[in-house]
Structure formats: C-alpha cells, structure tokens
Design an enzyme around this catalytic site. Structure first.
Site, PDB file in Angstrom:
ATOM      1  N   SER A   1      13.546  18.651 -22.795  1.00  0.00           N
ATOM      2  CA  SER A   1      12.315  19.413 -22.616  1.00  0.00           C
ATOM      3  C   SER A   1      12.685  20.756 -22.023  1.00  0.00           C
ATOM      4  O   SER A   1      13.779  20.924 -21.458  1.00  0.00           O
ATOM      5  CB  SER A   1      11.385  18.657 -21.660  1.00  0.00           C
ATOM      6  OG  SER A   1      10.325  19.479 -21.212  1.00  0.00           O
TER       7      SER A   1
ATOM      8  N   TYR B   1       9.417  13.450 -14.093  1.00  0.00           N
ATOM      9  CA  TYR B   1       9.732  13.979 -15.423  1.00  0.00           C
ATOM     10  C   TYR B   1      10.860  15.002 -15.355  1.00  0.00           C
ATOM     11  O   TYR B   1      11.824  14.941 -16.122  1.00  0.00           O
ATOM     12  CB  TYR B   1       8.474  14.602 -16.030  1.00  0.00           C
ATOM     13  CG  TYR B   1       8.602  14.984 -17.476  1.00  0.00           C
ATOM     14  CD1 TYR B   1       8.358  14.056 -18.488  1.00  0.00           C
ATOM     15  CD2 TYR B   1       8.955  16.277 -17.848  1.00  0.00           C
ATOM     16  CE1 TYR B   1       8.458  14.408 -19.823  1.00  0.00           C
ATOM     17  CE2 TYR B   1       9.071  16.637 -19.175  1.00  0.00           C
ATOM     18  CZ  TYR B   1       8.823  15.698 -20.161  1.00  0.00           C
ATOM     19  OH  TYR B   1       8.941  16.060 -21.483  1.00  0.00           O
TER      20      TYR B   1
END
Length: 266
Positions: free
Chosen positions: A148, A161
């Site tokens: 990401s 995350y």
C-alpha cells in the site's frame, strides 16, 4: 462525480500456460482482478478467501475454468497451516488479503492489532515459506505482495495497517535477497485508494460521519495527498502485478512500485 476509468484491453502480453498461481483475498477487489487477469493468461489459479460465496462467484466468472477456490481464514492457525500447504507447488504467489480498522492507538483493541498483523504479515510469511521450495527447485518464481502507499507512508489512526504493510515491505526485500540467485523475484505493489468494496464502504461511512457527499469524501479526504484526483481501479493494479510476473521483469526484485497518483512525490 469522481472520474472512473473504464478498463481497456489487457496491456501486458502474458502467457502463463503451465504455471500455478495462488492469490489471497481473491473474492473481491484487487485479489479478484488479479485472479481473473492471471487466469486469462493461461495459469491455473488457486484462490483463497474466507468468503466462500465470493470465491464461487469468481469461479463462475472465469470462462476458462482455471480458478480453483479454497475457502480459508488466514487469521486462524488451521487456516494458516492449510494455506502454507496450498502454496507448495505454486510458482507465482500474490499476497493480497487485507483488512482495515481505524482507531487511535490508545483505543486500538490489542486483539484486532494482532489479527490484522496475522492476516497481512504472518500469512504472507507462511505462504512464501510454503512456496519457495518449489520455486527454488525449478529455478523460477514470482512473488508479488500487495502492499500500500501506507507501506511507504503513515497515516494517523491506522497503527495496525501501517505496521503490517511496513513489515510486508521488509519481508518482501528479504525474500528478494534470498531468492536472487535461484530465479525468484519478490516485489511490492503500493496502491493508493482503490475502487473496491472495502473503500466504497469507507467512503459511505465517512460521508455519514462528516455530513458531506461521497464525492467530497473522495476529493477532500481520500485524495487530498494525491496529484491525480481519482480512485485507482482494481484492473490497473492487476496489470502491474501481471507485468511483474513476466520474464521481462526478471531484473526487478526487492522493489516497491507506487501506484499512488503522485502521493509519494510530495
């Protein structure tokens, strides 16, 4: 309305006949797009997700009959064992499964922190561990980790995350170093916000919470740091993954490929 790209024909000429792929988190979004793209290239594709219905729908959509569904929960010890065994005999691995929880650190439930790291860091490790012996034996392999932009940057309230994606970046680089002399490449793809069911739900939640339209959530919150003011499409991510699986990409390893619309250019 925010711009939506209409995906065109596959841009990468790719023949994966005779190869076996494993894609996690394949029931929707990026994983689904990757599975269909690699199946269209002729590979046998083992797909993993805890959403059994989504996997069956994916199998029905695959006209070539190359998709093999394996419903597994990658946060469960038995699911991790089964996934590692399933990775054996594959020569292309796409680690995509992920989840999100947004909380301040002092309010972040430890059990959820542990669950997200299991899903997005321990599970990729276990799958890489399972896949490498076959890859080494044949002297060829491709590992693509869907990281990401948050593997390269941080945002507040996303401690699990961001931690998991930063860890995945490190795992990918170690794998690249260990596999370099055995024909195995390992890379990360780093998307910004992708038009997936997960992100669409985030948009709706943010709109309700802030009392603004969905378009304003996208433009003023999600895309605030992006030079390109649109969401990324899952098929665009799948094309980048496909390229990293080609013979022509053999010199790309240990890399992180930002698909972030200029976010990290700041």
């Amino acid at each position: 309305m925010t711009e939506q790209l209409t995906p065109g024909p596959h841009s990468v000429a790719l023949d994966l006949t005779g190869h076996t792929v494993l894609v996690t988190g394949a029931a929707s979004g990026i994983g689904r797009a990757c599975a269909l793209r690699l199946a269209a290239a002729g590979a046998k594709v083992r797909v993993v997700d805890r959403d059994a219905d989504g996997l069956r729908a994916l199998q029905d959509e695959d006209a070539g009959g190359s998709v093999q569904p394996h419903p597994l929960d990658l946060t469960d010890p038995e699911g991790l064992d089964a996934a590692e065994s399933l990775a054996a005999g594959t020569d292309i691995l796409v680690n995509n499964a992920g989840a999100q929880l947004v909380r301040p650190i002092e309010e972040f439930p430890p059990e959820d922190f542990r669950r997200l790291l299991t899903l997005m860091l321990e599970a990729p490790f276990r799958l890489v561990r399972g896949a490498l012996p076959q890859m080494y034996e044949q002297g060829w392999g491709r590992i693509v980790n869907i990281s990401s932009v948050h593997g390269l940057r941080a945002s507040a309230y996303k401690s699990a995350y961001v931690s998991a994606k930063h860890g995945l970046e490190g795992l990918s680089k170690v794998t690249a170093l260990e596999g370099a002399e055995r024909g195995v490449t390992s890379n990360c793809v780093n998307p910004a916000y992708v038009r997936t069911p997960l992100v669409e739900r985030q948009i709706a939640d943010q709109a309700a919470a802030h009392g603004i339209s969905a378009d304003r959530v996208v433009s003023e919150i999600l895309l605030a740091d992006s030079a390109l003011k649109r969401l990324l499409e899952p098929e665009e991510v799948a094309e980048s993954v496909a390229y990293l699986c080609t013979p022509q990409a053999s010199f790309i390893t240990g890399a992180s490929l930002p698909l972030d619309g200029g976010w990290t250019a700041h």
